[in-house]
Design an enzyme around this catalytic site. Structure first.
Site, mmCIF file in Angstrom:
data_model
loop_
_atom_site.group_PDB
_atom_site.id
_atom_site.type_symbol
_atom_site.label_atom_id
_atom_site.label_comp_id
_atom_site.label_asym_id
_atom_site.label_seq_id
_atom_site.Cartn_x
_atom_site.Cartn_y
_atom_site.Cartn_z
ATOM 1 N N CYS A 125 -3.132 1.668 -6.465
ATOM 2 C CA CYS A 125 -4.392 1.166 -5.917
ATOM 3 C C CYS A 125 -4.193 0.682 -4.484
ATOM 4 O O CYS A 125 -3.659 -0.413 -4.257
ATOM 5 C CB CYS A 125 -4.909 0.025 -6.793
ATOM 6 S SG CYS A 125 -6.384 -0.760 -6.135
ATOM 7 N N CYS A 130 -6.159 -2.482 -3.537
ATOM 8 C CA CYS A 130 -5.580 -3.747 -4.013
ATOM 9 C C CYS A 130 -4.320 -4.096 -3.215
ATOM 10 O O CYS A 130 -4.176 -5.219 -2.744
ATOM 11 C CB CYS A 130 -5.188 -3.649 -5.486
ATOM 12 S SG CYS A 130 -6.307 -2.689 -6.504
ATOM 13 N N ASP A 131 -3.405 -3.153 -3.093
ATOM 14 C CA ASP A 131 -2.071 -3.488 -2.586
ATOM 15 C C ASP A 131 -1.802 -3.016 -1.162
ATOM 16 O O ASP A 131 -0.797 -3.421 -0.559
ATOM 17 C CB ASP A 131 -1.002 -2.875 -3.515
ATOM 18 C CG ASP A 131 -1.182 -3.353 -4.952
ATOM 19 O OD1 ASP A 131 -1.669 -4.485 -5.119
ATOM 20 O OD2 ASP A 131 -0.857 -2.600 -5.884
#
Ligand SMILES: Cc1cc2nc3c(=O)[nH]c(=O)nc-3n(C[C@H](O)[C@H](O)[C@H](O)COP(=O)(O)OP(=O)(O)OC[C@H]3O[C@@H](n4cnc5c(N)ncnc54)[C@H](O)[C@@H]3O)c2cc1C
Length: 531
Positions: free
Chosen positions: A358, A361-362
């Protein structure tokens, strides 16, 4: 002060005095001011405290400089700092309550004097779950009309749980260095344990949720305690198919619930940017999810963080989740799809330590560092563009000699000079604690090479989430999707829609199919197809 101003001040004091009626406790205030440091703000703080002392005799004020032993006892380092009732609370004000901040100061006095947080029921439910210390820093300014609301949220939290929650209200004009250190250029901005948990003012319960989860929350879903719930339709999955089905089913008159085991919005929540949802030219995936969830909440109850683990077909059907049972007339499987693993050595071990699925997200963690994205479809290219835009040095690694992504995305990739390694397969991901390098195999030249990277983002596709379907005996297609006829599966009363049913895997199609499935379910409840 002229006569007119004097009359106005007296009137304001009379109005404020009414707020202190019924306040029983003393309000000890310690002002720490170091002569020669921020004198203007120290004077302003003195005047503000004096103003309120004329209104209520509950305020007990003492002043010290930073060299006093109480300053080191309470860890006061900045001048001026106001410490409120340190025997009961850990609340410091760095600066002076000027302008809009006067309202915050007043609220602080009232909450501390009454020793009540005045939190609403929903907020109390959330805050009681916090069991680890939180040091809140809220940055405010004298000219910010939104600051009092957010500061009040933080004050209420610190008053409700003084044993775990400490608070610093920081005026950015009086503390420019601290504001710079935390990049608090726009206020209000709230940190907990030095993690940014809110930008802007939030409704009270959303702030408490952000404080609990330690990241900004945008939608509040009240918790429901019942162990058994009667309903007409249980929708499994809170992605676009499930949310849109919920809206349509409820509008048709079916009492409906959505059960979501992970993140509401499904795959959309992890999509950096969506550019093909009609009416919205370009929108962040998470923002689109918030819009959808807020809309769906107008119609359905949502049970987040709850996994459907089993279903007993029948009339009624019983749906077992990780928390309770639902008795329902129909079930819609909208369980979507989950990311595919690369299945190479190092992938599992370093997952969460540089291996990610992701980029939304990261990705930001790897700003200024090197990453590869593995894949060649829409997701991989979208993620590569997103990573490039947020400043990650990204290379796309694809095992074939051309990309499967849409033209517009590929053009964008080329325009941005993002390197692509074609005919290249990742054979191993290496690193002691974190990703350090990848072993690459060129399937054309058969050469093996290594590439030093900090992160490997895997975007090689998604598999339908059918484990529950298999468990309850739903038939699958040859490709592994839930087999259905007009959304009806082989088990009466159980339906499926969205990515888990195959077809084009898009937000708009999943939402469309969710809506159609809901209408089919509504028709079947009037005229069951299986009788
Ligand atoms: C990185 C990426 C980028 C994308 N970009 C776009 C794009 O730009 N435009 C576009 O149109 N599409 C895009 N897509 C595809 C689109 O997001 C999907 O087609 C769409 O989300 C499918 O919706 P869905 O509701 O069927 O399933 P999902 O979105 O997968 O949602 C299913 C939900 O069900 C939940 N669930 C599963 N099992 C259970 C259970 N047992 N109990 C409770 N809950 C359960 C899951 O947690 C999940 O939240 C993208 C996908 C990805 C991954």
């Amino acid at each position: 002060m002229n006569q007119e101003e004097e009359i106005q001040t007296q009137e304001a004091q009379r109005e404020i005095a009414k707020l202190f009626v019924g306040i029983k406790n003393d309000i000890p205030i310690y002002l720490f001011a170091q002569p020669g440091e921020n004198d203007v703000f120290s004077d302003a703080a003195r005047q503000a405290i004096r103003f309120f002392r004329q209104i209520t005799d509950k305020i007990v004020m003492r002043e010290f400089d930073l060299g006093h032993k109480l300053a080191s006892k309470w860890n006061v380092k900045d001048s001026p700092t106001i410490v409120f009732d340190p025997d009961h609370y850990n609340i410091h004000w760095l600066g002076a309550p000027l302008g809009e901040e006067g309202r915050i100061f007043l609220e602080a006095l009232i909450l501390i004097g009454s020793r009540e947080s005045n939190l609403n029921e929903q907020s109390l439910q959330v805050i009681k779950k916090i069991d680890q210390p939180r040091n809140i820093k809220v940055f405010v300014s004298a000219t910010c009309p939104y600051c009092p609301q957010q500061a009040l949220n933080t004050l209420k939290a610190a008053v409700e749980k003084p044993d775990l929650i400490s608070l610093e209200i920081i005026d950015i004009q009086a503390n420019p260095e601290l504001a710079n250190k935390y990049s608090a250029q726009s206020v209000p901005q709230t940190y907990a344990n030095d993690i940014l948990i809110a930008q802007g003012a939030q409704p009270e319960e959303l702030f408490m949720l952000s404080l609990d989860k330690m990241e900004q929350q945008t939608v509040f879903i009240p918790e429901i305690d019942e162990q058994e719930v009667e309903t007409d339709l249980v929708i499994i999955g809170g992605g676009p198919a499930g949310l849109s089905a919920g809206i349509y089913a409820a509008r048709s008159g079916l009492k409906s619930v959505v059960v979501e085991k992970g993140v509401l919005g499904g795959q959309v929540a992890t999509t950096p940017v969506v550019e093909n949802y009609p009416g919205l030219k370009q929108i962040g995936g998470k923002t689109l999810v918030d819009i959808m969830v807020t809309h769906a909440l107008e119609y359905v109850q949502i049970f987040p963080g709850e996994e459907v683990v089993d279903i007993d077909p029948g009339d009624p059907i019983t749906v077992h989740t990780s928390r309770r049972k639902f008795h329902t007339r129909a079930v819609l499987m909208a369980t979507g799809a989950t990311y595919r693993n690369l299945k190479v050595p190092g992938e599992l071990r370093l997952s969460g330590h540089g291996v990610s699925y992701c980029s939304t997200c990261d990705g930001p963690i790897f700003k200024g560092r090197k990453a590869i994205i593995v894949g060649g479809g829409n997701s991989a290219v979208t993620e590569a563009l997103h990573m490039h835009n947020i400043g990650v040095d990204v290379t796309l690694v694809h095992r074939r000699d051309d990309l499967k992504a849409q033209d517009v995305l590929v053009k964008n990739l080329i325009q941005n000079n993002i390197p692509i390694l074609f005919n290249t397969e990742v054979q191993e991901i290496k690193g002691k604690h974190n990703v350090e390098e990848v072993l690459l195999y060129n399937n054309k030249t058969e050469e093996i090479s290594t590439l030093a990277v900090n992160a490997v983002f895997i975007a090689i596709g998604y598999d339908p989430a059918v484990s529950l379907a298999l468990k309850i005996g739903l038939e699958l297609t040859e490709e592994g999707f839930i087999k259905h006829d007009q959304y009806r599966t082989n088990i009466p009363g159980i339906y499926s829609a969205g990515d888990v049913s195959g077809g084009y895997k898009q937000i708009v199609t999943a939402a469309g199919h969710g809506a159609e499935a809901a209408l089919t379910i509504f028709e079947d409840t009037i005229n069951p197809y299986w009788t």
